[in-house]
Every structure is written in structure tokens, then in C-alpha cells.
Design an enzyme around this catalytic site. Structure first.
Site, PDB file in Angstrom:
ATOM      1  CG  LEU A 155      -2.500  -2.363  -3.545  1.00  0.00           C
ATOM      2  CD1 LEU A 155      -2.273  -1.541  -5.074  1.00  0.00           C
ATOM      3  CD2 LEU A 155      -3.077  -1.277  -2.408  1.00  0.00           C
ATOM      4  CG  ASP A 156       1.016  -2.996  -3.757  1.00  0.00           C
ATOM      5  OD1 ASP A 156       1.473  -2.694  -4.819  1.00  0.00           O
ATOM      6  OD2 ASP A 156       1.084  -2.356  -2.717  1.00  0.00           O
ATOM      7  CD  GLU A 157      -1.273 -10.074  -1.827  1.00  0.00           C
ATOM      8  OE1 GLU A 157      -0.672 -11.150  -2.139  1.00  0.00           O
ATOM      9  OE2 GLU A 157      -1.427  -9.728  -0.667  1.00  0.00           O
ATOM     10  N   GLY A 197       0.833  -1.266  -0.086  1.00  0.00           N
ATOM     11  CA  GLY A 197      -0.043  -0.023   0.204  1.00  0.00           C
ATOM     12  C   GLY A 197       0.930   1.254  -0.027  1.00  0.00           C
TER      13      GLY A 197
END
Length: 318
Positions: free
Chosen positions: A261-263, A235
Site C-alpha cells: 500500500l502506497d509503496e 494510508g
């Protein structure tokens, strides 16, 4: 690595090269008569079983190919096989002819595969917000021949970096975005992708979350740089999160973008050491070179067909 904008003496050459590059695509635009045009890369993945390597290499031999480089990986956890072969055509072959040879083998073994000319550049759209270090690094590496890409467009939700883009002779598109205008902004972005035959989108510190729909449509074709060593500090404001935790290393992660998100599957990561004397702004400065290096390596490997998706992970051939 960060580098200054090229001086006036080099600018004309940069703009000329940029204009010429706009006519190239990853699929076409190479002189069939050159040695470079006869270099190909085949990547594949499939359920593991005996005979894959023998069948593929026999097909290449019978087609008149010379294998320049071959790498393979057998994932024992998933029982899946991955392979990258760089080969040259000693005859009068073409991309289409080689794809025809591969197709029946791919069907027999249930392969996911791609075959491209090794030297054809990926048409790459770069997205950025206000921080320019990653964009500056990518542009210099492109300008100096270090990345197998052409850049038909740079897109930003701000205008701060338009002078940098223009100094390289590259089109800059300002697409502002708010919560209310996000659908229209993403529609404009996808129109640019279609109009410019974009192969790859690079988020070079583009500080907006893409919609689930766009992520699905561009699956495996968007690379993001996250200014943290994922899975830590996802994040926003990751350097400030790292400072609060008193970490001794800060890093960066280049990954494919997914709806989570960001995965997304990680392509490359690196770190740099920090200490107790450094505040959040010091951590930001320390991490910028790492971000630029990690992103450029991920783009380079993707555009050399060295990265193959393996469910939520990647296989990266050196």
C-alpha cells in the site's frame, strides 16, 4: 486545474468524439498514410555496456528513420541504461516492421523495451469513488486534447459521479464493493479491462485497496494519486495526519500501484503551502488542486511513453 462540465453547445461534439474514440486502440486504428502515423517512440532499458546508443541509432538510420528526440540515462548505482527515442519514418515502415528491427538488438543487449506509434492514444479506464476533482480534471484535459488517451469506461463503487461521466458521453459502470464481494467486484473490473483492451487504469481518488493478485496482473499499468507527499502519511486520512503533525506543506503523489500500500514507484509529486490557521478541511481543499495537477502530469507522461520503471523507482524523461 479543475474545470466545469462543458456547456450544452459543446456537449454534442464531446459525445461524438467520445463515440469515435471507442474504436481506437493504442496498438491500432491510425491511418497509415498520415504524417502522424509515421511517428514512433522507442523506450528501452538494459544492463549498461558500450555500444548501445551506436547500435540503436545505426539500426534507425539503416531503416530510414529520422530521430526527432533522444534522451538517455545511465544509472550508476544499478549499472543500468535507459533510453527514449522519438523518431519519424521517412519510408513505408510500420510498427511491426520496426519491432522486427529492434528484436535482435534487444536480445543481444538483454533489453526490456516497447515501441509504439507516438500519436496512438492509450485506452484508459478511470476509477473513482466520491471525490470528483481528479476525475473532472482528467475529463476536461481529455476533452480539450491535453491527454493522449481515450476513455472507454469510468468505474466507481458509488454512483455520485455518474452524472459527470454521462455529461461527457462516457460509459459509467457502478461496481459496488464490500469485504464479502471484493473477489466478484475485481473479476467484473478485470472483465471490463479485457473487453475494452485497456492499456492503463487510473485511480482518480478510488478509495479501495486493490488485491495483491490484481496488482500483480496489472503491474506497471495502474496509476494512483495519493493525497500526501509520500512516504509521509500513508494510508487513510492523510490530511488529518498532516494537521496533527502541524506540517507547513501538504502535497500529492502519483505512483504505480503495487501490492504494498502506497509503496509503488513514484512518478510525480508536488506540494502547496499551508499554515497554522488552517484546519483539516482547509488542508483537504488546499490539496485538491495539487492532486489533480500531479495526477494529470503522471498520466500525460505515461501515455507519452516518458516513464520507465527502474526497480522500485522510475526514470521520467521530460
Amino acid at each position: 486545474m479543475t474545470s466545469p462540465v462543458p456547456g450544452a453547445a459543446a456537449l454534442a461534439a464531446v459525445k461524438s468524439a467520445a463515440r469515435q474514440a471507442q474504436g481506437l486502440t493504442h496498438q491500432s486504428g491510425v491511418d497509415e498514410s498520415t504524417d502522424a502515423s509515421r511517428q514512433y517512440v522507442l523506450t528501452l532499458s538494459c544492463p549498461d555496456r558500450p555500444g548501445i546508443v551506436a547500435t540503436v541509432t545505426r539500426m534507425l538510420f539503416e531503416g530510414g528513420a529520422n530521430i526527432e528526440e533522444s534522451q538517455q540515462f545511465d544509472d550508476r548505482l544499478t549499472d543500468h541504461f535507459f533510453m527514449r527515442i522519438h523518431f519519424s519514418d521517412t519510408g513505408e515502415g510500420s510498427v511491426e516492421a520496426w519491432r522486427e528491427r529492434v528484436t535482435p538488438i534487444a536480445q543481444e543487449f538483454g533489453m526490456t523495451w516497447e515501441l509504439w506509434r507516438a500519436t496512438n492514444p492509450y485506452r484508459t479506464l478511470i476509477m473513482v469513488s466520491k471525490a470528483g476533482h481528479c476525475l473532472n480534471d482528467l475529463l476536461f484535459r481529455w476533452y480539450s486534447g491535453g491527454l493522449n488517451i481515450v476513455i472507454p469506461a469510468i468505474v466507481s463503487n458509488h454512483t455520485d459521479l455518474e452524472p459527470l461521466a454521462r455529461s461527457y458521453g462516457l460509459p459509467f459502470h457502478h461496481i459496488p464493493i464490500t469485504a464479502d464481494t471484493k473477489p466478484e467486484a475485481e473479476a467484473a473490473l478485470m472483465q471490463l479491462v479485457r473487453d475494452n483492451d485497456i492499456d492503463l487504469v487510473v485511480l482518480a481518488r478510488y478509495m479501495q485497496v486493490l488485491s495483491d493478485e490484481l496488482c500483480r496482473e496489472m503491474s506497471g499499468r495502474i496509476i494512483n494519486i495519493h493525497h500526501s507527499f509520500l512516504p509521509s502519511f500513508k494510508g487513510g486520512r492523510p490530511y488529518h495526519q498532516a494537521f496533527e503533525r502541524g506540517v507547513k506543506l501538504v502535497g500529492a503523489t502519483a505512483h504505480y500501484v503495487t501490492a504494498d500500500l502506497d509503496e509503488g514507484p513514484i512518478i510525480e509529486q508536488d506540494v502547496t503551502r499551508v499554515d497554522h490557521r488552517m484546519g483539516p478541511s482547509d488542508l483537504v481543499r488546499a490539496g485538491q488542486d495539487v492532486e489533480a495537477d500531479v495526477l494529470s502530469r503522471a498520466v500525460k507522461w505515461h501515455c507519452e511513453s516518458r516513464v520507465i520503471l527502474n526497480t522500485d523507482r522510475t526514470v521520467v524523461f521530460d
